[in-house]
Design a protein around this motif. Structure first.
Motif, PDB file in Angstrom:
ATOM      1  N   THR A 379      51.998  24.440  35.800  1.00 49.12           N
ATOM      2  CA  THR A 379      50.641  24.297  36.317  1.00 49.12           C
ATOM      3  C   THR A 379      49.769  25.365  35.689  1.00 49.12           C
ATOM      4  O   THR A 379      50.202  26.514  35.511  1.00 49.12           O
ATOM      5  CB  THR A 379      50.625  24.462  37.855  1.00 49.12           C
ATOM      6  N   PHE A 380      48.526  25.017  35.342  1.00 49.22           N
ATOM      7  CA  PHE A 380      47.606  25.959  34.704  1.00 49.22           C
ATOM      8  C   PHE A 380      46.362  26.103  35.572  1.00 49.22           C
ATOM      9  O   PHE A 380      45.729  25.107  35.941  1.00 49.22           O
ATOM     10  CB  PHE A 380      47.242  25.483  33.297  1.00 49.22           C
ATOM     11  N   VAL A 381      46.033  27.366  35.895  1.00 55.12           N
ATOM     12  CA  VAL A 381      44.949  27.644  36.842  1.00 55.12           C
ATOM     13  C   VAL A 381      44.036  28.726  36.279  1.00 55.12           C
ATOM     14  O   VAL A 381      44.503  29.816  35.927  1.00 55.12           O
ATOM     15  CB  VAL A 381      45.508  28.111  38.203  1.00 55.12           C
ATOM     16  N   GLN A 382      42.743  28.419  36.194  1.00 53.25           N
ATOM     17  CA  GLN A 382      41.788  29.461  35.813  1.00 53.25           C
ATOM     18  C   GLN A 382      41.519  30.323  37.039  1.00 53.25           C
ATOM     19  O   GLN A 382      41.084  29.821  38.082  1.00 53.25           O
ATOM     20  CB  GLN A 382      40.474  28.865  35.302  1.00 53.25           C
ATOM     21  N   ALA A 383      41.803  31.621  36.923  1.00 50.53           N
ATOM     22  CA  ALA A 383      41.645  32.494  38.088  1.00 50.53           C
ATOM     23  C   ALA A 383      41.549  33.946  37.655  1.00 50.53           C
ATOM     24  O   ALA A 383      42.129  34.357  36.645  1.00 50.53           O
ATOM     25  CB  ALA A 383      42.832  32.324  39.040  1.00 50.53           C
ATOM     26  N   ASN A 384      40.810  34.709  38.439  1.00 47.07           N
ATOM     27  CA  ASN A 384      40.750  36.154  38.292  1.00 47.07           C
ATOM     28  C   ASN A 384      41.950  36.737  39.033  1.00 47.07           C
ATOM     29  O   ASN A 384      42.143  36.454  40.223  1.00 47.07           O
ATOM     30  CB  ASN A 384      39.437  36.684  38.880  1.00 47.07           C
ATOM     31  N   ALA A 385      42.751  37.538  38.356  1.00 48.61           N
ATOM     32  CA  ALA A 385      43.956  38.094  38.973  1.00 48.61           C
ATOM     33  C   ALA A 385      43.654  39.015  40.140  1.00 48.61           C
ATOM     34  O   ALA A 385      44.543  39.337  40.931  1.00 48.61           O
ATOM     35  CB  ALA A 385      44.784  38.845  37.930  1.00 48.61           C
ATOM     36  N   GLU A 386      42.394  39.438  40.273  1.00 53.42           N
ATOM     37  CA  GLU A 386      41.995  40.284  41.408  1.00 53.42           C
ATOM     38  C   GLU A 386      41.781  39.469  42.676  1.00 53.42           C
ATOM     39  O   GLU A 386      41.711  40.027  43.775  1.00 53.42           O
ATOM     40  CB  GLU A 386      40.703  41.030  41.082  1.00 53.42           C
ATOM     41  N   SER A 387      41.646  38.159  42.526  1.00 49.10           N
ATOM     42  CA  SER A 387      41.399  37.292  43.686  1.00 49.10           C
ATOM     43  C   SER A 387      41.983  35.916  43.387  1.00 49.10           C
ATOM     44  O   SER A 387      41.285  35.009  42.937  1.00 49.10           O
ATOM     45  CB  SER A 387      39.884  37.195  43.960  1.00 49.10           C
ATOM     46  N   LEU A 388      43.254  35.762  43.658  1.00 48.73           N
ATOM     47  CA  LEU A 388      43.977  34.550  43.277  1.00 48.73           C
ATOM     48  C   LEU A 388      43.830  33.440  44.320  1.00 48.73           C
ATOM     49  O   LEU A 388      43.841  33.716  45.527  1.00 48.73           O
ATOM     50  CB  LEU A 388      45.457  34.879  43.082  1.00 48.73           C
ATOM     51  N   PRO A 389      43.738  32.197  43.866  1.00 45.55           N
ATOM     52  CA  PRO A 389      43.536  31.069  44.789  1.00 45.55           C
ATOM     53  C   PRO A 389      44.852  30.477  45.320  1.00 45.55           C
ATOM     54  O   PRO A 389      45.015  29.256  45.362  1.00 45.55           O
ATOM     55  CB  PRO A 389      42.796  30.062  43.910  1.00 45.55           C
ATOM     56  N   PHE A 390      45.775  31.352  45.714  1.00 46.96           N
ATOM     57  CA  PHE A 390      47.075  30.880  46.187  1.00 46.96           C
ATOM     58  C   PHE A 390      47.347  31.418  47.584  1.00 46.96           C
ATOM     59  O   PHE A 390      46.878  32.497  47.948  1.00 46.96           O
ATOM     60  CB  PHE A 390      48.193  31.319  45.236  1.00 46.96           C
ATOM     61  N   ALA A 391      48.134  30.662  48.324  1.00 45.58           N
ATOM     62  CA  ALA A 391      48.474  31.063  49.686  1.00 45.58           C
ATOM     63  C   ALA A 391      49.414  32.267  49.671  1.00 45.58           C
ATOM     64  O   ALA A 391      50.126  32.524  48.686  1.00 45.58           O
ATOM     65  CB  ALA A 391      49.137  29.898  50.416  1.00 45.58           C
ATOM     66  N   ALA A 392      49.435  33.000  50.751  1.00 45.61           N
ATOM     67  CA  ALA A 392      50.323  34.161  50.888  1.00 45.61           C
ATOM     68  C   ALA A 392      51.778  33.706  50.831  1.00 45.61           C
ATOM     69  O   ALA A 392      52.136  32.636  51.334  1.00 45.61           O
ATOM     70  CB  ALA A 392      50.043  34.877  52.197  1.00 45.61           C
ATOM     71  N   GLY A 393      52.607  34.515  50.202  1.00 45.21           N
ATOM     72  CA  GLY A 393      54.032  34.221  50.135  1.00 45.21           C
ATOM     73  C   GLY A 393      54.387  32.968  49.375  1.00 45.21           C
ATOM     74  O   GLY A 393      55.373  32.309  49.681  1.00 45.21           O
ATOM     75  N   ASN A 394      53.599  32.648  48.346  1.00 44.31           N
ATOM     76  CA  ASN A 394      53.778  31.382  47.635  1.00 44.31           C
ATOM     77  C   ASN A 394      54.708  31.472  46.427  1.00 44.31           C
ATOM     78  O   ASN A 394      55.163  30.446  45.928  1.00 44.31           O
ATOM     79  CB  ASN A 394      52.410  30.851  47.180  1.00 44.31           C
ATOM     80  N   PHE A 395      55.008  32.694  45.943  1.00 49.75           N
ATOM     81  CA  PHE A 395      55.784  32.836  44.717  1.00 49.75           C
ATOM     82  C   PHE A 395      56.949  33.808  44.907  1.00 49.75           C
ATOM     83  O   PHE A 395      56.873  34.744  45.705  1.00 49.75           O
ATOM     84  CB  PHE A 395      54.895  33.327  43.568  1.00 49.75           C
ATOM     85  N   ASP A 396      57.991  33.582  44.112  1.00 53.70           N
ATOM     86  CA  ASP A 396      59.167  34.453  44.125  1.00 53.70           C
ATOM     87  C   ASP A 396      59.112  35.508  43.031  1.00 53.70           C
ATOM     88  O   ASP A 396      59.705  36.575  43.152  1.00 53.70           O
ATOM     89  CB  ASP A 396      60.434  33.613  43.932  1.00 53.70           C
ATOM     90  N   VAL A 397      58.420  35.186  41.944  1.00 51.67           N
ATOM     91  CA  VAL A 397      58.308  36.097  40.802  1.00 51.67           C
ATOM     92  C   VAL A 397      56.856  36.130  40.343  1.00 51.67           C
ATOM     93  O   VAL A 397      56.194  35.081  40.268  1.00 51.67           O
ATOM     94  CB  VAL A 397      59.213  35.654  39.635  1.00 51.67           C
ATOM     95  N   PHE A 398      56.373  37.330  40.019  1.00 50.93           N
ATOM     96  CA  PHE A 398      54.988  37.560  39.608  1.00 50.93           C
ATOM     97  C   PHE A 398      55.049  38.331  38.296  1.00 50.93           C
ATOM     98  O   PHE A 398      55.677  39.385  38.221  1.00 50.93           O
ATOM     99  CB  PHE A 398      54.280  38.372  40.694  1.00 50.93           C
ATOM    100  N   VAL A 399      54.417  37.807  37.242  1.00 51.92           N
ATOM    101  CA  VAL A 399      54.547  38.399  35.907  1.00 51.92           C
ATOM    102  C   VAL A 399      53.180  38.747  35.326  1.00 51.92           C
ATOM    103  O   VAL A 399      52.237  37.948  35.403  1.00 51.92           O
ATOM    104  CB  VAL A 399      55.273  37.419  34.951  1.00 51.92           C
ATOM    105  N   SER A 400      53.086  39.933  34.735  1.00 50.18           N
ATOM    106  CA  SER A 400      51.879  40.361  34.021  1.00 50.18           C
ATOM    107  C   SER A 400      52.303  40.962  32.695  1.00 50.18           C
ATOM    108  O   SER A 400      53.069  41.925  32.660  1.00 50.18           O
ATOM    109  CB  SER A 400      51.109  41.397  34.836  1.00 50.18           C
ATOM    110  N   VAL A 401      51.814  40.398  31.588  1.00 45.83           N
ATOM    111  CA  VAL A 401      52.181  40.876  30.257  1.00 45.83           C
ATOM    112  C   VAL A 401      50.924  41.275  29.481  1.00 45.83           C
ATOM    113  O   VAL A 401      50.031  40.458  29.264  1.00 45.83           O
ATOM    114  CB  VAL A 401      52.961  39.799  29.476  1.00 45.83           C
TER     115      VAL A 401
END
Length: 504
Positions: A379-401
């Motif tokens: 899935t591809f989502v345009q979003a500012n990483a400072e304010s993400l459009p996802f629900a709390a506790g939605n992911f198991d892994v979070f990556v920043s490169v």
């Protein structure tokens, strides 16, 4: 051959001839070596053509006064060297479990490498070494040609007999070009260690050999090489000129801070249009791989080490895991993630719609040519990483490169806060970025030079204690890996005892 400057139409015609010749090669593989040889012999003429056609000026929207004030304040600050014990790389020793790569790179001095221990170019490892040293040679040559082309363009652009040509070689690169022997030693020794480490991870079963080694990959196509090379030479000539001139770093886009924050409306590394054009997105990978002389992919694959170990520790089925990558750029790292865990549900986000589109295309190419039939769609989502459009506790892994060094401190805090919000308890945050002060002590006196390459937040980044930042947002530092110019850290979201919290 006529000695006159080529017109734009002639330049386009030259490219079309190259493309047609390359297309023929795809139909008749036996012509490949001949075409490649011809391309190499004609490359200098191509440089001459594109020097005259590549420098373009684009009108930019005047920067808002508030934007200018923020950046001038950052750029005018005088940075002092912290005491050795307070440098982030040394503070990490107390906070992270260090992989064997940490000591290797901390002690590594390419100028004192002595006799190089070359790998065996035979046996099962031969394809890996031949491919990766080929990359280093290609991107090193491309980088040297681009600097030469940019300096040639600067010379040809001077008016008047007494005008002196400007050397457009950026300061942080001049140390490499001042001595060819030193340049070769540094390049080969760093490449050797980077690739040896990457291959070691593969042999340990942490991740697969990169899928782009396959002869079926488009990067072996002369047409693809020609397109990327031409785009890069055109871009590099303009970038190095802007860098030498300390040109304005405004972008053509003006917006409210709700859409693009001030720090984002900036042409990092003087690249054309910053993050805000299709052309910028199409040339980005060539530019960064040339900057790192073909080591970037191997350095960034240290990200996969943390993910692999996390999955193993949990005993988790990747099919049951959800991963989010922020600031995904052109999506190259995302394809490596998906190639290793195709059953994992992944989401790639970026603030730039142009880079996000390139990421979508890159992943679609992987899906068509290399993905197993059971692979899940990303899935591809345009979003500012400072304010993400996802629900709390939605992911198991979070990556920043390679995002954090381009963020001001307050944005870094906001990203950690969002990571804590969208991750499950016990979730993994992998942060891969530039090495910091103390990671490679031999570079401490020079690493900050990169900040002069339109990187206004870099000096602050290389001084920030990321373990301290993580703890402030509910994470515990886990592990650390180094690879040449890259460090990769992992953090675990602390599990909250909700029953105790509710009782209080």
């Amino acid at each position: 051959t006529s000695g006159r400057v080529a017109t734009s139409s002639e330049v386009r015609k030259c490219y079309l001839h190259f493309s047609a010749m390359a297309w023929g090669t795809q139909r008749h593989k036996s012509r490949g070596l001949l075409v490649s040889a011809c391309f190499c012999l004609l490359s200098w003429k191509a440089v001459q053509l594109f020097v005259s056609a590549s420098v373009r000026t684009s009108e930019t929207v005047p920067r808002k006064a508030s934007d200018t004030a923020v950046l001038e304040k950052v750029q005018e600050r005088e940075w002092t060297m912290p005491e050795e014990a307070q440098r982030p790389g040394n503070l990490d020793d107390e906070n992270f479990q260090a992989g064997s790569s940490v000591k290797l790179w901390k002690d590594f001095d390419p100028e004192q490498a002595g006799e190089l221990e070359l790998p065996e170019f035979t046996g099962s490892d031969a394809p890996y070494w031949l491919y990766h040293f080929g990359r280093t040679g290609f991107f090193a040559a491309q980088g040297l040609v681009s600097v030469a082309a940019a300096n040639l363009a600067s010379t040809l652009g001077q008016s008047g007999a007494e005008s002196a040509a400007t050397d457009v070689t950026p300061k942080f690169l001049q140390q490499f070009f001042s001595s060819p022997q030193t340049f070769a030693t540094i390049t080969i020794s760093q490449s050797l260690e980077t690739f040896r480490q990457d291959l070691g991870y593969i042999k340990d079963g942490l991740f697969k050999q990169p899928y782009d080694m396959s002869p079926r990959h488009r990067q072996w196509s002369p047409a693809f090489i020609a397109d990327k090379g031409i785009r890069y030479l055109r871009e590099a000539t303009s970038v190095l000129k802007r860098s030498a001139d300390k040109a304005d770093t405004s972008t053509w886009v003006d917006s409210s801070e709700d859409i693009y924050p001030p720090y984002f409306r900036h042409t990092f590394h003087y690249q054309t249009d910053g993050w805000l054009s299709t052309e910028s997105a199409k040339v980005y990978e060539s530019s960064t791989e040339t900057l790192f002389l073909g080591r970037q992919d191997a350095m960034q694959r240290t990200t996969l080490v943390h993910i692999a170990k996390h999955l193993k520790d949990l005993g988790a089925d990747p099919a049951d895991m959800k991963l989010l990558e922020i600031g995904c750029g052109t999506g190259r790292v995302h394809t490596f993630i998906r190639d290793n865990w195709p059953s994992m549900q992944t989401t790639a986000s970026d603030l730039s719609p142009f880079y996000l589109e390139e990421a979508r295309k890159s992943n679609a190419y992987w899906e068509r040519n290399f993905a197993p039939s059971s692979a899940k769609r990303a899935t591809f989502v345009q979003a500012n990483a400072e304010s993400l459009p996802f629900a709390a506790g939605n992911f198991d892994v979070f990556v920043s490169v390679y995002l954090f060094h381009e963020l001001p401190a307050e944005a870094q805090d906001a990203v950690f806060a969002e990571a804590a919000r969208v991750l499950v308890d016990g979730g993994l945050f992998v942060l891969t970025d530039s090495v910091q002060l103390g990671d490679r002590p031999k570079l401490d006196d020079t690493i900050g030079r990169f900040g002069s390459f339109a990187e206004p937040h870099y000096q602050a980044y290389i001084r920030r204690d990321l373990a301290d930042l993580a703890r402030a947002h509910g994470f515990e530092p886990l592990a650390k890996e180094l690879s040449s110019a890259t460090k990769s850290l992992s953090f675990k979201k602390v599990t909250v005892n909700r029953n105790a919290t509710q009782a209080e």
